[in-house]
Design an enzyme around this catalytic site. Structure first.
Site, PDB file in Angstrom:
ATOM      1  N   ASP A   2      -1.916   1.994  -4.807  1.00 57.56           N
ATOM      2  CA  ASP A   2      -3.109   2.384  -4.326  1.00 57.56           C
ATOM      3  C   ASP A   2      -4.280   1.578  -4.237  1.00 57.56           C
ATOM      4  OD1 ASP A   2      -1.999   4.922  -3.405  1.00 57.56           O
ATOM      5  OD2 ASP A   2      -2.732   5.912  -5.546  1.00 57.56           O
ATOM      6  N   HIS A  45       0.672  -1.302  -0.110  1.00 55.51           N
ATOM      7  CA  HIS A  45      -0.072   0.160   0.142  1.00 55.51           C
ATOM      8  C   HIS A  45       0.724   1.266   0.037  1.00 55.51           C
ATOM      9  CE1 HIS A  45      -3.901   1.972  -0.167  1.00 55.51           C
ATOM     10  NE2 HIS A  45      -4.320   1.235   0.789  1.00 55.51           N
TER      11      HIS A  45
END
Length: 422
Positions: free
Chosen positions: A399, A395
């Site tokens: 995204d 992450h």
């Protein structure tokens, strides 16, 4: 005659040391040239070192789990055919003269009646054991023996240094073998045994890699189900018409090809993240790591440049590298260089999982077992073949929307497999 000193040879480019994973010999053993003597691990490749000469093992250097530097003494050999040091001493000792027979007792003392002496119960020959005193066997063999109630020390192994294999268990069971005099363990029996397993070799590497990945990468997980009814029809048709020289197709080659087609639109997912330098390296070529379970632990062999292969070539190369990982013949090149990893959980089923990213990669895909499921299509309940996908992304650089977009793009290709070949 002086002992022959054998030093750890150069076992790979840039390798300066190796971890002792398993000794196949013990001090005092006689070995022939090219017999396996020790397994040494470097990075993720385990190398079996053969004996350079014939002789008797005089000494071993390095405990299991310890590191030995290239060029350091590994084994010392005595001369071929020589006996352990203690044996000549015993042979050189004079044989004592037989003691005179005792004078018989007076006839008034009755002698006990002679009775036949029962034949002694044969004692099983001791099984070859590792230097630590444990019988040599893989974890899978140990588990099978434990489930069958078999004591491994009663089984004679046919492998190197007496290592017990599945075939040895089969032969033992066929001969009516079981734990000597033991009845099946009742469910109410309490077990208090504790087995200590030293974390060495590949298991230690896996531990280190998983700790690194989980502690440094913030994982974002995403799940989806895919209707692969049409893909299954295509797979069945191709398998029924394939040339005998072509491999049988599973779902993985189609998934791999689909990823190679869509990855240019999702290059952020086909990357390495060097978090120390703060650089993401997006790769043009797709090098797919295929998580492969072996008796020695988890390996990730790599199919290089999937974008340049057709479905048959992909299947053949996947079988080659996975097979090499299972039989221990995989090279360092076969086990390195992946940019994206697939872990197939199909055989074990399951609805979902949270796969751990293979550092320094930024994405991983988990594939689950396909199953017939009732679904609603055009207002009607019909049976379709459904496969679940589990995925995880780093992450920090991928995204959530980008990771989801990759999986949805993959889903579209798998549900309409003609797109894979356009």
């Amino acid at each position: 005659m002086s002992n022959h000193v054998f030093k750890l040879p150069d076992i790979g480019e840039g390798v300066v040391e190796g971890e002792v994973v398993q000794w196949h010999v013990s001090v005092g053993d006689s070995v022939a040239e090219d017999d396996p003597i020790v397994d040494v691990m470097t990075d993720k490749a385990t190398v079996t070192i053969p004996s350079p000469v014939s002789g008797v093992i005089a000494s071993l250097s390095g405990e299991v789990g310890g590191m030995v530097a290239v060029g350091a003494t590994l084994v010392e050999f005595g001369s071929a055919g020589s006996a352990p040091t203690s044996e000549p001493k015993e042979e050189s000792e004079p044989v004592p003269e037989p003691e005179p027979e005792p004078v018989p007792e007076p006839e008034s003392v009755p002698k006990p009646a002679a009775s036949p002496t029962p034949a002694p119960t044969p004692t099983p020959a001791p099984m070859p054991v590792a230097k630590s005193g444990r019988v040599l066997a893989s974890p899978a063999v140990r588990r099978r023996a434990r489930e069958a109630g078999i004591e491994l020390s009663q089984v004679r192994g046919s492998g190197p240094a007496g290592r017990i294999r599945h075939a040895d268990l089969d032969a033992f069971i066929a001969a009516g073998g079981s734990v000597a005099g033991a009845a099946p363990v009742a469910y109410s029996t309490k077990r208090t045994d504790i087995t200590e397993v030293k974390v060495v070799g590949l298991r230690r590497k896996i531990s280190e890699q998983m700790t690194l990945s989980k502690s440094r990468i913030p994982h974002f997980s995403y799940f989806e189900e895919v209707d692969i009814t049409e893909l299954e029809s295509l797979r069945q048709m191709l398998n029924s018409t394939r040339d005998p020289s072509q491999p049988k197709l599973t779902y993985l080659p189609f998934i791999m090809l689909a990823l190679s087609k869509i990855m240019p639109d999702h290059s952020e997912c086909n990357a390495h993240f060097d978090d120390e330098e703060g650089v993401v390296r997006r790769h043009g070529g797709l090098h797919l790591g295929i998580a492969t379970q072996t008796e020695r632990g988890l390996y990730v062999p790599v199919v290089k440049h999937v974008e340049s292969l057709d479905v048959w070539q992909t299947a053949a190369e996947m079988q080659r590298v996975s097979g090499a990982a299972r039989d221990g013949s995989a090279s360092l090149d076969d086990l390195s260089g992946s940019t994206f990893t697939i872990t197939s959980l199909g055989r074990e089923g399951g609805l979902g999982a949270t796969p751990i990213i293979n550092h320094p990669e930024v994405s991983i895909l988990g594939v689950h077992k396909a199953r017939d499921m009732p679904v609603v299509r055009d207002g009607q309940i019909v049976i379709r073949k459904i496969m679940n996908l589990s995925s995880a992304f780093d992450h920090r650089v991928v995204d959530g929307a980008d990771g989801a977009a990759l999986i949805q793009h993959l889903r579209r290709f798998l549900e309409h497999p003609a797109l894979i070949f356009m």
